[in-house]
Scaffold this active site. Structure first.
Site, mmCIF file in Angstrom:
data_model
loop_
_atom_site.group_PDB
_atom_site.id
_atom_site.type_symbol
_atom_site.label_atom_id
_atom_site.label_comp_id
_atom_site.label_asym_id
_atom_site.label_seq_id
_atom_site.Cartn_x
_atom_site.Cartn_y
_atom_site.Cartn_z
ATOM 1 N N SER A 226 -9.587 -0.339 7.454
ATOM 2 C CA SER A 226 -8.950 -0.190 5.930
ATOM 3 C C SER A 226 -8.222 -1.557 5.381
ATOM 4 O O SER A 226 -7.983 -1.521 4.383
ATOM 5 C CB SER A 226 -8.037 0.947 5.977
ATOM 6 O OG SER A 226 -8.807 2.114 5.887
ATOM 7 N N LYS B 233 0.991 -1.159 -0.073
ATOM 8 C CA LYS B 233 -0.066 0.060 0.106
ATOM 9 C C LYS B 233 0.761 1.029 0.028
ATOM 10 O O LYS B 233 1.860 1.342 0.746
ATOM 11 C CB LYS B 233 -0.683 -0.014 1.358
ATOM 12 C CG LYS B 233 -1.846 1.043 1.299
ATOM 13 C CD LYS B 233 -2.836 1.005 2.635
ATOM 14 C CE LYS B 233 -3.603 1.961 2.522
ATOM 15 N NZ LYS B 233 -4.651 1.978 3.782
ATOM 16 N N SER C 121 -9.489 1.937 2.995
ATOM 17 C CA SER C 121 -8.350 2.839 2.179
ATOM 18 C C SER C 121 -7.583 2.061 1.661
ATOM 19 O O SER C 121 -6.945 2.258 0.405
ATOM 20 C CB SER C 121 -7.815 4.061 2.837
ATOM 21 O OG SER C 121 -7.165 3.443 4.038
#
Ligand code: GLN
Length: 505
Positions: A183, A84, A159
């Site tokens: 997330s 990420k 996210s």
């Protein structure tokens, strides 16, 4: 041997690498080709590092070839992973999905990345995220909205939506994400993959861009529970560079899965005899999608059929988790994001004549609307005169939420509940309504506030064919227990047999 090497799990690929049936270069090439084939549609990645990935793969192949005892090599050796884009990989861009850091190249490396490198993992690239990890759909990314591989008109969750979509679309074997309020678990649920948020302090946060420091934790997204255990094993542990990381031995998570096996057990030899599972009545609310409620209820019945003792429990302060989170997380964010001032990192607005003008222009241009909203909410909650009424009050209620879990874990070993009240929603459906977006995290926020661990494991599909996740919550440092329960559930069901078909929708 199928030529679709990109479909392999970590443990399948690791076995084939050790048997010399495949090489890491072949595997990495297959995954890079998969990315070329589908990422125009899925948009999971913000940046790729194919040359470095192939170099690491070649190095892994050399280590495999030279090993007298390949079984003793780390399980991630030669395995292609995605990261990420809020985690620093030295020499690679770290944008955090923000214009503020569009041209920022990380000058140092996160502790978790160092651990992955030492384990011989192959790093493919950086995945899309809501700006500074604030959001539940990746629509807050300044660059692109990632699409759900199961239906490209829908969001992947957020996210860590880029990481979840990359795993679901076989654009990596597994990925790292971060979970401040859901997330990792929410996008895992919406994309039909496994996602685990470790206990606060289990994994070092050094090199993770700070959003809300008392809540942030790096987590794993994987194709199955075994892979999630392997990846967590590799990144967990104490780090002197993160004073909140726990100085305690890391259990053998993969071995813990074996405890779910039993020669006499039902459903293919896995069982959960004696495991006490609590079902919190506050997590089954009006407005929840009926298919989610049905799938989660059926999954809990499966846990019972595997020998678990299921009982209803109460987490009475659950309704306060959302307001408490949306005071504490923005308050911490407003302090953490003060560093983006055009002086030290990232964007610097060219038109500024004075220092103050520089701050205002840079922050005005660099941050998107959701980040600005959070900074304003947080600064307000922390300001003199409001601090006691908002921030302090929220911290007090946070203690009550933690106490709810502490009391529950005196009665049960694991809590089972939904991850998200709905399956993946349409791109644009909630983009202009922050409140309804915040509600997407109503079942995931509490355990970040309490600091304990949780995971999402696939437990079915809605009538549109969209995946549903079962959340298993454990006490602090109870990762082995939730992984074991998830593994037993996974072995008793075959949801992974159904895969998304990309490009034919
Ligand atoms: N969706 C939540 C938020 O917007 C949680 C985000 C996260 O866990 N990073 O803050």
């Amino acid at each position: 041997m199928s030529d679709e090497l990109f479909r392999l799990t970590i443990h399948e690929a690791a076995a084939l690498l050790r048997q010399r049936e495949i090489s890491s270069v072949e595997l990495t090439q297959a995954v890079l080709e998969r990315i070329v084939a589908v990422d125009n549609a899925v948009k999971a990645y913000l940046s790729l590092m194919p040359e470095a990935a192939l170099e690491s793969a070649a190095e892994a192949d050399r280590r495999l070839a030279a090993a007298d005892d390949p079984a003793s090599l780390p399980p991630l050796l030669g395995i292609p992973l995605a990261i990420k884009d809020v985690i620093q990989v030295a020499g690679a861009p770290t944008t955090c999905g923000s214009k503020m850091l569009e041209d920022f190249v990380a000058p140092y490396e996160a502790t978790v990345i160092g651990k992955l490198r030492r384990a011989g993992a192959v790093l493919l690239g950086k995945t899309n995220t809501d700006e500074f990890a604030m959001g539940s759909s990746t629509e807050n990314s300044a660059f692109v909205t990632t699409r759900n591989p199961w239906d490209l008109s829908r969001v992947p969750g957020g996210s860590s939506g880029g990481s979840a979509a990359a795993v679901a679309a076989d654009e990596c074997l597994a990925a790292l994400g971060s979970d401040t309020g859901g997330s990792v678990r929410q996008p895992a649920s919406l994309c039909g993959v496994v996602g685990i948020k470790p206990t606060y302090g289990r994994v070092s946060r050094y090199g993770l861009t700070a959003f809300a420091s008392s809540l942030d934790q790096i987590g794993c997204l994987a194709k199955d529970v075994t892979d999630a255990a392997i990846l967590l094993q590799a990144i967990a542990g104490h780090d002197p560079l993160d004073s909140t990381s726990m100085d305690a031995a890391v259990p053998d998570y993969v071995a813990a899965l074996g405890l779910a096996r039993s020669e006499t057990g039902q459903s293919g030899g896995v069982e959960l005899h004696g495991l006490r599972v609590g079902v919190p009545r506050e997590y089954f609310i009006d407005g929840m999608q009926p298919a989610v409620q049905q799938a989660v209820t059926a999954a809990i019945d499966t846990l019972a059929a595997l020998g678990a003792q299921v009982q209803e429990i109460s987490l009475p302060h659950t309704q306060y988790a959302l307001p408490v989170y949306y005071l504490i997380a923005p308050a911490e964010a407003s302090a953490n994001l003060a560093r983006y001032d055009g002086v030290r990192y990232g964007l610097r607005h060219p038109d500024a004549q004075t220092m103050w003008e520089g701050f205002k222009l840079t922050r005005g241009a660099g941050f998107g609307p959701e980040v600005k909203r959070r900074i304003m909410l947080g600064a307000y909650a922390l300001s003199a005169g409001y601090y006691d009424a908002y921030y302090l009050k929220a911290q007090q209620v946070r203690t009550l939420l933690k106490r709810d879990f502490d009391l529950a874990f005196q009665q049960v070993d694991v809590i089972a509940c939904p991850v998200s009240p709905t399956t993946a929603f349409q791109v644009g459906e909630k983009a202009d309504d922050p409140m309804s977006m915040y509600l997407a995290d109503v079942f995931t926020l509490s355990l970040n506030l309490a600091g304990n661990c949780g995971l999402s494991v696939p437990c079915g599909f809605d009538p549109q064919g969209l995946p549903i996740g079962l959340q298993l919550i454990g006490p602090a440092f109870g990762e082995s227990t939730i992984l074991r329960a998830a593994y037993a559930y996974e072995q008793a069901t075959d949801w992974r047999a159904r895969r998304p078909v990309i490009g034919e929708q």
